[in-house]
Scaffold this active site. Structure first.
Site, PDB file in Angstrom:
ATOM      1  N   ASP A 122       0.795  -1.250   0.064  1.00  0.00           N
ATOM      2  CA  ASP A 122      -0.034  -0.006  -0.021  1.00  0.00           C
ATOM      3  C   ASP A 122       1.003   1.118   0.060  1.00  0.00           C
ATOM      4  O   ASP A 122       1.930   1.323   0.737  1.00  0.00           O
ATOM      5  CB  ASP A 122      -0.811   0.065   1.245  1.00  0.00           C
ATOM      6  CG  ASP A 122      -1.693  -1.030   1.518  1.00  0.00           C
ATOM      7  OD1 ASP A 122      -2.294  -1.708   0.454  1.00  0.00           O
ATOM      8  OD2 ASP A 122      -1.846  -1.500   2.736  1.00  0.00           O
ATOM      9  N   ASP A 167      -0.166   7.726   7.975  1.00  0.00           N
ATOM     10  CA  ASP A 167       0.230   6.537   8.476  1.00  0.00           C
ATOM     11  C   ASP A 167       1.441   6.660   8.911  1.00  0.00           C
ATOM     12  O   ASP A 167       1.540   5.956  10.262  1.00  0.00           O
ATOM     13  CB  ASP A 167       0.221   5.568   7.066  1.00  0.00           C
ATOM     14  CG  ASP A 167      -1.118   5.238   6.327  1.00  0.00           C
ATOM     15  OD1 ASP A 167      -2.187   4.991   7.190  1.00  0.00           O
ATOM     16  OD2 ASP A 167      -0.976   5.171   5.212  1.00  0.00           O
ATOM     17  N   GLU A 178       1.828  -2.344  11.057  1.00  0.00           N
ATOM     18  CA  GLU A 178       1.218  -2.490   9.676  1.00  0.00           C
ATOM     19  C   GLU A 178       2.075  -1.944   8.857  1.00  0.00           C
ATOM     20  O   GLU A 178       2.480  -2.205   7.634  1.00  0.00           O
ATOM     21  CB  GLU A 178      -0.113  -2.318   9.501  1.00  0.00           C
ATOM     22  CG  GLU A 178      -0.578  -2.244   8.083  1.00  0.00           C
ATOM     23  CD  GLU A 178      -1.948  -1.971   7.666  1.00  0.00           C
ATOM     24  OE1 GLU A 178      -2.627  -2.178   8.490  1.00  0.00           O
ATOM     25  OE2 GLU A 178      -2.256  -1.254   6.590  1.00  0.00           O
ATOM     26  N   GLU A 179       2.568  -0.895   9.342  1.00  0.00           N
ATOM     27  CA  GLU A 179       3.631   0.163   8.446  1.00  0.00           C
ATOM     28  C   GLU A 179       4.909  -0.194   8.427  1.00  0.00           C
ATOM     29  O   GLU A 179       5.936   0.574   8.272  1.00  0.00           O
ATOM     30  CB  GLU A 179       3.445   1.749   9.074  1.00  0.00           C
ATOM     31  CG  GLU A 179       1.864   2.086   8.823  1.00  0.00           C
ATOM     32  CD  GLU A 179       1.448   1.835   7.533  1.00  0.00           C
ATOM     33  OE1 GLU A 179       2.068   1.862   6.540  1.00  0.00           O
ATOM     34  OE2 GLU A 179       0.046   1.779   7.329  1.00  0.00           O
ATOM     35  N   ASP A 192      -2.386  -1.798  13.790  1.00  0.00           N
ATOM     36  CA  ASP A 192      -2.551  -1.173  12.685  1.00  0.00           C
ATOM     37  C   ASP A 192      -2.620   0.383  13.022  1.00  0.00           C
ATOM     38  O   ASP A 192      -3.667   0.697  13.837  1.00  0.00           O
ATOM     39  CB  ASP A 192      -3.642  -1.698  11.907  1.00  0.00           C
ATOM     40  CG  ASP A 192      -3.958  -0.864  10.784  1.00  0.00           C
ATOM     41  OD1 ASP A 192      -3.394   0.028  10.352  1.00  0.00           O
ATOM     42  OD2 ASP A 192      -4.936  -1.236  10.034  1.00  0.00           O
ATOM     43  N   ASP A 234      -6.192   2.320  10.690  1.00  0.00           N
ATOM     44  CA  ASP A 234      -6.751   1.798   9.894  1.00  0.00           C
ATOM     45  C   ASP A 234      -7.876   2.141   8.990  1.00  0.00           C
ATOM     46  O   ASP A 234      -8.519   3.419   9.729  1.00  0.00           O
ATOM     47  CB  ASP A 234      -7.607   0.624  10.508  1.00  0.00           C
ATOM     48  CG  ASP A 234      -8.463  -0.218   9.612  1.00  0.00           C
ATOM     49  OD1 ASP A 234      -8.064  -0.923   8.777  1.00  0.00           O
ATOM     50  OD2 ASP A 234      -9.609  -0.076   9.860  1.00  0.00           O
ATOM     51  N   GLU A 291      -4.956  -6.812  12.565  1.00  0.00           N
ATOM     52  CA  GLU A 291      -6.319  -6.282  12.170  1.00  0.00           C
ATOM     53  C   GLU A 291      -7.439  -7.624  12.791  1.00  0.00           C
ATOM     54  O   GLU A 291      -8.269  -7.136  13.307  1.00  0.00           O
ATOM     55  CB  GLU A 291      -6.311  -6.120  10.746  1.00  0.00           C
ATOM     56  CG  GLU A 291      -5.788  -4.730  10.214  1.00  0.00           C
ATOM     57  CD  GLU A 291      -5.739  -4.617   8.683  1.00  0.00           C
ATOM     58  OE1 GLU A 291      -5.803  -3.214   8.474  1.00  0.00           O
ATOM     59  OE2 GLU A 291      -5.760  -5.434   8.064  1.00  0.00           O
TER      60      GLU A 291
END
Ligand code: AHM
Ligand code: MG
Length: 277
Positions: free
Chosen positions: A35, A41, A64-65, A83, A86, A226
């Site tokens: 992504d 983010d 997530e990053e 996350d 989100d 998640e």
């Protein structure tokens, strides 16, 4: 655990402030899932990393990053998978978004989850904290999170929140979704899982699904930060979860930090319907 809850409260306040006035643009990078990252983010990830690093009880963080887990304190006992923001692609249209946290004791395994938390940044800032029960808190004008109520799912709901590219659905998934609509369920889906699952939970039940599709055979949503935190919350709230065939999303084995899975969360009635067709 109290210090983790306090840290997540502080984080939620900071991120909600950044969301109000922060730059909506893209960063020049992408994350492990491919992504494109927004500046928001990355900023949210930094806010969380910096605050969680202060806690001696935390051994490692998984975001997530970030491509890989980050060791934090050698003596810590918890791993926090999160996350940071989100639904971030919906900030530009001013929809509610959130942050998700799974607290794992010892090692990163579904059955080692001891708590899960998420914040929702909407018209109000809310925080759901789940250890043994599921508790809703709301930020007041003095920047304090006040307890509102315990959350429990009914046996059966009315909402059908259905994701994934429809032309890539299987025939059986399509038939199951249609059968719920035929029974009077109403469509509610914003595209931010935090807000969509929050709605199903607060309105008493229904189904949230993100299935396997031809373009995403393992679904889109990520297991560690998640799917499992929400599975933990839904099951503690008296609901149920499945990947479409198993008895619980909490049966999933984590083999890769960023692995994804098809997922279904809901009241017991709807999850039975998913499993039994
Ligand atoms: P994100 O973590 O990059 O924001 O992506 C996850 C989001 C979920 O919040 C949401 O359920 C899903 O992606 C929506 O995907 P789709 O647009 O395919 O329905
Ligand atoms: Mg997400």
């Amino acid at each position: 655990m109290q210090e983790i809850i306090k840290a997540v409260q502080d984080i939620a306040i900071k991120i909600s402030e950044v969301l109000k006035y922060g730059d909506l643009g893209y960063a020049a990078s992408s994350n492990a899932t491919g992504d494109t990252q927004l500046k928001l983010d990355i900023l949210s990830d930094e806010i969380i990393e910096n605050r969680l690093k202060e806690l001696s009880s935390i051994k490692a963080i998984i975001s997530e990053e970030k491509d890989a887990p980050l060791s934090v304190n050698d003596g810590g006992e918890y791993i926090i998978a999160y996350d940071p923001l989100d639904g971030s692609s919906l900030v530009d249209v001013n929809f509610a978004v959130g942050s998700i946290f799974g607290v794992y004791k010892g090692s990163l395994e579904a059955r080692n989850l001891v708590a899960a938390l998420y914040s929702v940044y909407g018209p109000r800032v809310e925080l759901v904290v789940c250890d043994d029960s599921v508790k809703l808190f709301r930020l007041n004008r003095d920047n304090e999170f006040k307890f509102i109520k315990n959350l429990e799912l009914n046996q059966k709901g009315k909402i059908n929140a259905t994701g994934g590219t429809q032309k890539g659905w299987s025939d059986s998934h399509r038939a199951m979704i249609k059968s719920l609509f035929d029974d009077g369920y109403r469509l509610r889906y914003s595209g931010a899982m935090v807000s969509d699952l929050h709605q199903v939970l607060l309105k008493g039940g229904g189904l949230f699904s993100y299935p396997a599709t031809t373009d995403a055979p393992n679904g889109k949503l990520r297991v560690a930060f998640e799917v499992l935190p929400f599975a933990y919350i839904y099951e503690k709230a008296g609901g149920a979860t499945t990947n479409g065939v198993n008895d619980s999303l909490l049966d999933i084995k984590i083999e890769q930090t960023h692995q994804t899975t098809p997922c279904y969360f809901g009241s017991k009635f709807e999850i039975d319907r998913v499993k039994n067709g």
